[in-house]
Structures are given as C-alpha cells and as structure tokens.
Design a protein around this motif. Sequence first.
Motif, PDB file in Angstrom:
ATOM      1  N   GLN A  39       0.933  -1.237   0.000  1.00 43.07           N
ATOM      2  CA  GLN A  39       0.239  -0.120   0.013  1.00 43.07           C
ATOM      3  C   GLN A  39       0.984   1.281   0.204  1.00 43.07           C
ATOM      4  O   GLN A  39       1.626   1.314   1.045  1.00 43.07           O
ATOM      5  CB  GLN A  39      -1.017   0.044   1.357  1.00 43.07           C
ATOM      6  CG  GLN A  39      -2.181   1.305   1.235  1.00 43.07           C
ATOM      7  CD  GLN A  39      -3.110   0.947   2.116  1.00 43.07           C
ATOM      8  OE1 GLN A  39      -3.036   0.241   2.991  1.00 43.07           O
ATOM      9  NE2 GLN A  39      -4.294   1.570   1.975  1.00 43.07           N
ATOM     10  N   LYS A  43      -3.127   5.555  -1.551  1.00 45.72           N
ATOM     11  CA  LYS A  43      -3.582   4.530  -2.640  1.00 45.72           C
ATOM     12  C   LYS A  43      -3.773   3.203  -1.823  1.00 45.72           C
ATOM     13  O   LYS A  43      -3.744   3.241  -0.661  1.00 45.72           O
ATOM     14  CB  LYS A  43      -2.254   4.028  -3.507  1.00 45.72           C
ATOM     15  CG  LYS A  43      -1.900   5.118  -4.463  1.00 45.72           C
ATOM     16  CD  LYS A  43      -0.818   4.618  -5.565  1.00 45.72           C
ATOM     17  CE  LYS A  43      -0.464   5.651  -6.659  1.00 45.72           C
ATOM     18  NZ  LYS A  43       0.379   4.958  -7.484  1.00 45.72           N
ATOM     19  N   GLN A  44      -4.870   2.532  -2.376  1.00 42.91           N
ATOM     20  CA  GLN A  44      -5.587   1.281  -2.031  1.00 42.91           C
ATOM     21  C   GLN A  44      -4.223   0.163  -2.000  1.00 42.91           C
ATOM     22  O   GLN A  44      -3.171   0.240  -2.757  1.00 42.91           O
ATOM     23  CB  GLN A  44      -6.609   0.834  -2.832  1.00 42.91           C
ATOM     24  CG  GLN A  44      -7.882   1.769  -2.931  1.00 42.91           C
ATOM     25  CD  GLN A  44      -8.977   1.235  -3.403  1.00 42.91           C
ATOM     26  OE1 GLN A  44      -8.876   0.645  -4.315  1.00 42.91           O
ATOM     27  NE2 GLN A  44     -10.297   1.514  -3.045  1.00 42.91           N
ATOM     28  N   ARG A  45      -4.548  -0.746  -1.188  1.00 43.49           N
ATOM     29  CA  ARG A  45      -3.575  -1.848  -0.779  1.00 43.49           C
ATOM     30  C   ARG A  45      -3.725  -2.634  -2.271  1.00 43.49           C
ATOM     31  O   ARG A  45      -4.827  -3.016  -2.778  1.00 43.49           O
ATOM     32  CB  ARG A  45      -3.978  -2.813   0.339  1.00 43.49           C
ATOM     33  CG  ARG A  45      -3.041  -3.839   0.523  1.00 43.49           C
ATOM     34  CD  ARG A  45      -3.314  -4.328   2.123  1.00 43.49           C
ATOM     35  NE  ARG A  45      -3.322  -3.525   2.983  1.00 43.49           N
ATOM     36  CZ  ARG A  45      -3.374  -3.446   4.182  1.00 43.49           C
ATOM     37  NH1 ARG A  45      -3.438  -4.891   4.726  1.00 43.49           N
ATOM     38  NH2 ARG A  45      -3.410  -2.904   5.186  1.00 43.49           N
ATOM     39  N   GLU A  46      -2.669  -3.168  -2.683  1.00 43.26           N
ATOM     40  CA  GLU A  46      -2.735  -3.895  -3.964  1.00 43.26           C
ATOM     41  C   GLU A  46      -1.859  -5.136  -3.882  1.00 43.26           C
ATOM     42  O   GLU A  46      -1.019  -5.298  -3.122  1.00 43.26           O
ATOM     43  CB  GLU A  46      -2.309  -3.171  -5.129  1.00 43.26           C
ATOM     44  CG  GLU A  46      -0.497  -2.845  -5.074  1.00 43.26           C
ATOM     45  CD  GLU A  46      -0.234  -1.885  -6.348  1.00 43.26           C
ATOM     46  OE1 GLU A  46      -0.679  -1.597  -7.243  1.00 43.26           O
ATOM     47  OE2 GLU A  46       1.093  -1.570  -6.420  1.00 43.26           O
TER      48      GLU A  46
END
Length: 115
Positions: A39, A43-46
């Motif tokens: 993450q 931003k979003q966790r990916e």
Amino acid sequence: QVQLVESGGGLVQPGGSLRLSCVVSGIAFHLYAMAWYRQAPGKQREFVAVIAMGGNTNYADSVKGRFTISRDNAKNTVYLQMNSLKPEDTAVYYCKVTPGGMNYWGKGTLVTVSS
C-alpha cells in the motif's frame, strides 16, 4: 492465534535490492498459499505476489521479472526478493494468509525507494 510478522524493509536507492521476510505462526504453514500486498501513500492496498502450497507463483504485472516470492516451510517463512527497485515501489508491504476463508495480515514493513 494466527500471527504474521514482516521484516526487511528500509531505505534503498533506485536500482537496488531488498529481501522481505514474513514469519507465520498459529497455522500449519505448509498447507496454505501465502501472498504479499503493498500500500503506497494515498493509494489502495494492491496485490504483489502469491505462492501456492505446492510452490506455484503468480505476480502483479508491475513487478514481474523484478520480484521473486519464495517460501521455507521448515521456517514458516515467506520471502519477497525485490530487485531493480523503482521509486514507485515505495509502500508498506504486507503478507497475508487465508486459512478457512479468513484473511490474516501482518502489520507491514516500510520500503522506501529514493535517491
């Protein structure tokens, strides 16, 4: 209870390498797939990479050819070898396991890629 503890993060220059580790306790480690996520700020966790019980692996397109996930069942540990690091790899890196359909996460380790 299930516990995951990541380590190995730090500050590295672009083009450098790091190896992250995640030690898992509380489950029969060898029976489960293990994954790494990250993450970045704002931003979003990916998803980054996953390794199956049998050793098959899969990677996000953004890290293919640069990162390698591996596991040592004797040590209940999953690794993420990161080479050719880029500033956009800067993030908190988390490992995850999903026994019985429930997700368990570590607290993460920070990787900063900067000159």
